[in-house]
Design an enzyme around this catalytic site. Structure first.
Site, short mmCIF file in Angstrom:
data_model
loop_
_atom_site.label_atom_id
_atom_site.label_comp_id
_atom_site.label_asym_id
_atom_site.label_seq_id
_atom_site.Cartn_x
_atom_site.Cartn_y
_atom_site.Cartn_z
N ASP A 109 41.03 -1.03 -34.85
CA ASP A 109 40.62 -1.10 -33.45
C ASP A 109 40.76 0.21 -32.70
O ASP A 109 40.29 0.33 -31.58
CB ASP A 109 41.43 -2.17 -32.71
N CYS B 167 0.84 -1.19 0.00
CA CYS B 167 0.00 0.00 0.00
C CYS B 167 0.88 1.23 0.00
O CYS B 167 2.08 1.17 0.29
CB CYS B 167 -0.94 0.02 1.21
N CYS C 240 3.23 2.30 2.93
CA CYS C 240 4.57 1.73 3.10
C CYS C 240 5.66 2.74 2.75
O CYS C 240 6.81 2.60 3.18
CB CYS C 240 4.74 0.49 2.23
N ASP D 21 41.09 4.98 -36.16
CA ASP D 21 40.59 4.16 -37.27
C ASP D 21 39.13 4.46 -37.59
O ASP D 21 38.63 4.03 -38.64
CB ASP D 21 40.73 2.67 -36.95
N ASP E 260 44.58 -2.51 -40.37
CA ASP E 260 45.44 -1.68 -39.54
C ASP E 260 46.49 -2.60 -38.89
O ASP E 260 46.22 -3.78 -38.65
CB ASP E 260 44.61 -0.98 -38.47
#
Length: 752
Positions: A637, A13, A16, A641, A435
């Site tokens: 990566d 309820c 609370c 890049d 790369d």
């Protein structure tokens, strides 16, 4: 001031809320909080200084409630669950309709056998073929079991378009409406010298067969989501976290950023994080496709849903909920499976004009046969047959089903494909640009040589290393990290630097201890007017060995050079060899000087090298290759890049690289193994080959089936295709296309 939002469970309820507020306000450091109660949950917002969120959760738990951080939800939101339940409901309804229409169709066919065969069959009661009974049985089949065909056809008509459902609705509706006339006015047909035959069974059987085909299609397409279900099933259900010095088992949704998680041998990792204590070997094959367990130690990143093999360790949670790597994989696979490839758009365009053409052919068939034979029954049978057999359901399924299976198979093999267009483009590639650092090589460079002007180790070298490390510590480049680590292992203490600058493609510089320190390439040194002749012989020797050489100058004078080596990845040579055998040109792109780049290229079997390319020039190099008429894939990566990945026809990011590179790419190789490139391209070729097979079967089926249904063989062989047979053939065609697409589940890359 820290702010966090939690969702609560266990509230019965609104009253609370005050209990929870009091519990939170009792925590030291909390200044204010509020609880908003809703129909199914409450939301808590609190402000505090230097209060760990786990302390707040503990207080709420002690008050008798369960708190979950909003950012730590399951992989799928409630809407996803609702959609899944809706699909299950639709599947159950479709199954029921198949059974109802199937049973009624069997009754109708049995009752119609005497008429279809032209023979009296005493064991079949005549009342089964009574027109009123057949009308009564057929009506619910058409307008309940097959209502979706008519609804969709009407919607398409209002939009002034025609779809596959238009053909089904016209075919079955024509048979049904025609049969109403001999049912209601049998005497009129007799007076006209026509047999009052009805074709209710044809309409009912066609609906039943098409529904059966769609049921089998749905089940088959459900199997294409196996990859997603498998990924979701990888996640752990609970996590063992350390809170307030205690080990606590909590649901996965309760794990928060910054939590310290304890993992024991044989357990799955619940979320992503960074190891802070202990070490172990981890099986990442479920996520990355890498079959060999990976050794992990303090400082290494770990991925949720992977399996801890040997040791026990603690890690700090860095990604939870929908931010975890696994959740992003699932999202990306779903996105790819929902996208359209260019070849599918072509199929959609063909379908758009195909349906009106078929309707025109059906009308012409009816007019032709009625004028030639004066037989409305034959004209009706051929017209309905054309409408049914021409339904391009198989054409609509040919592409999306293969795309769904292909992208799912890619995820299982550690390859994330952003969309269907990327999957299609990969099979057209001519050139693969790699790369060097972090892609061909490990990306973990180490200093192997340190040569000063004097050439001997003395106290001045330690001072020089101290100056170098002070500047390099501000750089994000992998080489800078290697230099700093080397300086520390030699006993150099880290000091502060000011006015740090990074010159793209050249080097870095800064002031430390009132001295200008410049570290970079020989080309940059020459541009700065710094003499390099004193260290020319050792520089040439190191470059001949394939090492990257950086020059160090202090106050405008060269003081030393460093030789840095980055080991080639074990699988790079094999992957490049297979790519070349597949007829692809492999190019290496690097900022290293020509001599060093050539040495690495020779080691891995690459013939064309683009060296001494600054980061801002990489995209231009890709564009130049494209200007030569080549379709180019860029594999990288690093942050630098990203422009080249975006420029390429297909950008492939190493999953172990930066988030920026992954975001700019079309395909992500999760494990960082270059053999993933081979797998991605072979998967693309297999998928496109599968799509072409599907399209071929769909087109050949329609092209061959329409003339037969129209009755072209009747004058020669006396063959007339029954609408029921046409419906069965159309349904079988759709199922065959889906079944062919599912063969992709058995795809295995050829890496030898």
């Amino acid at each position: 001031m820290d702010t966090a939002t939690l969702k609560l469970r266990g509230m019965s309820c609104a009253a609370c809320a005050s209990n929870i507020e009091r519990a939170i306000q009792s925590v030291p450091g909390v200044q204010e909080c509020s609880v908003n109660f809703g129909a199914e949950q409450a939301t808590v917002t609190y402000n505090s200084q230097q209060t760990d969120i786990s302390t707040i959760q503990t207080a709420i738990h002690q008050a008798g409630y369960t708190a979950h951080p909003i950012q730590s939800q399951d992989l799928f939101n409630p809407e996803d669950d609702a959609e899944r339940r809706q699909r299950q409901t639709e599947q159950r309804e479709l199954t029921l309709k198949v059974w109802v229409s199937g049973i009624i169709s069997i009754i109708l066919v049995i009752g119609s056998l005497p008429m279809m065969l032209g023979l009296p069959l005493p064991f079949i009661p005549m009342w089964l073929h009574h027109p009123w009974l057949q009308w009564l049985l057929t009506t619910p089949v058409l307008f309940w079991c097959g209502n979706r065909f008519f609804i969709n056809a009407w919607k398409a008509f209002k939009r002034r378009t025609a779809t596959m459902d238009t053909l089904v609705a016209l075919g079955t509706g024509t048979a049904y409406v025609y049969s109403l006339f001999p049912t209601l006015l049998p005497d009129w047909f007799t007076q006209q010298g026509l047999s009052p035959d009805v074709y209710y069974e044809a309409a009912a059987v066609i609906i039943a067969l098409i529904l059966l085909g769609r049921l089998l299609e749905n089940r088959a397409k459900g199997q294409t989501s196996e990859a997603i279900r498998r990924l979701i099933g990888l996640q752990a259900k609970t996590a063992r976290v350390i809170r307030n010095g205690q080990e606590v088992d909590v649901p996965l949704a309760d794990v928060m950023l910054g939590d310290v998680v304890l993992v024991r041998p044989g357990e799955k990792l619940p979320v992503d994080g960074e190891i802070i204590a202990g070490s172990s070997t981890i099986d990442e094959s479920m996520v990355t496709g890498e079959s060999v367990p990976v050794q992990k130690a303090i400082g290494d990143e770990v991925i949720g849903a992977t399996l801890n093999k040997t040791g026990s360790f603690q890690f700090r949670a860095t990604r939870v909920g929908k931010d975890t790597f696994l959740a992003q994989m699932v999202q990306l696979v779903q996105q790819a499976q929902g996208s359209k490839a260019p070849i599918q758009r072509l199929a959609d365009q063909v379908t758009g004009w195909f349906v009106p053409v078929v309707i025109a052919i059906a009308i012409a068939t009816f007019v032709l046969w009625y004028n030639l034979m004066g037989n409305v029954t034959m004209a009706l049978i051929t017209t309905v047959g054309v409408l049914i057999i021409a339904c391009p359901c198989a054409l609509g399924l040919a592409t999306p089903t293969s795309i769904m299976v292909g992208t799912g198979k890619g995820a299982v093999n550690g390859i994330l494909i952003k969309n269907a267009e990327s999957l299609e483009q990969a099979h057209k590639l001519h050139t693969i640009v790699l790369d060097k650092t972090g892609t061909i090589t490990q990306g973990k460079p180490t200093v192997t040589d340190f040569v000063t002007v004097k050439g001997t180790a003395n106290h001045n070298e330690i001072n020089l290393l101290r100056l170098v490390a002070a500047v390099e510590r501000y750089s994000e480049h992998p080489l800078a990290e290697a230099v700093v680590q080397y300086a520390q292992t030699q006993g150099a203490e880290l000091i502060e630097a000011t006015d740090f600058q990074a010159i793209a493609g050249s080097g870095v510089q800064g002031y430390t201890a009132d001295r200008l320190v410049q570290i970079g390439t020989q080309r940059w040194m020459t541009e700065l007017g710094i003499q390099t002749t004193a260290l020319q012989p050792p520089w040439e020797r190191l470059e001949y060995l394939g090492k990257t050489v950086i020059w160090i100058a202090v106050d405008g004078q060269v003081e030393a050079i460093m030789g840095i080596s980055d080991a080639v990845k074990p699988a790079s040579v094999e992957a490049i060899r297979v790519l070349r055998r597949m007829g692809l040109e492999v190019v290496m792109l690097t900022g290293d000087n020509q001599r060093t780049a050539a040495t690495i290229a020779k080691e891995v079997g690459i013939q064309r090298v683009l060296a001494e390319v600054r980061p801002d020039q990489k995209a231009a190099q890709i564009a130049q290759l494209q200007a030569e008429g080549k379709r180019v894939a860029m594999v990288g990566d690093g942050i630098n890049d990203a422009p080249a990945l975006a420029q390429a026809d297909v950008g492939m990011a190493i999953g172990t690289g930066t988030d920026v590179a992954i975001a700019a790419s079309d395909i992500t190789l999760i494990s960082g193994d270059l053999r993933g490139i081979v797998t991605a391209i072979q998967l693309s070729r297999a998928t496109m080959r599968n799509i072409r097979q599907n399209l071929f079967f769909a087109f050949i089926y329609n092209v061959a089936g329409i003339p037969i249904a129209a009755g072209v063989l009747y004058p020669v062989l006396g063959w007339l295709l029954s609408p029921m047979i046409a419906g069965a053939a159309m349904a079988f065609s759709s199922v065959s296309v889906v079944t062919n697409a599912l063969r992709l589940r058995h795809f295995k890359p050829t890496l030898s």
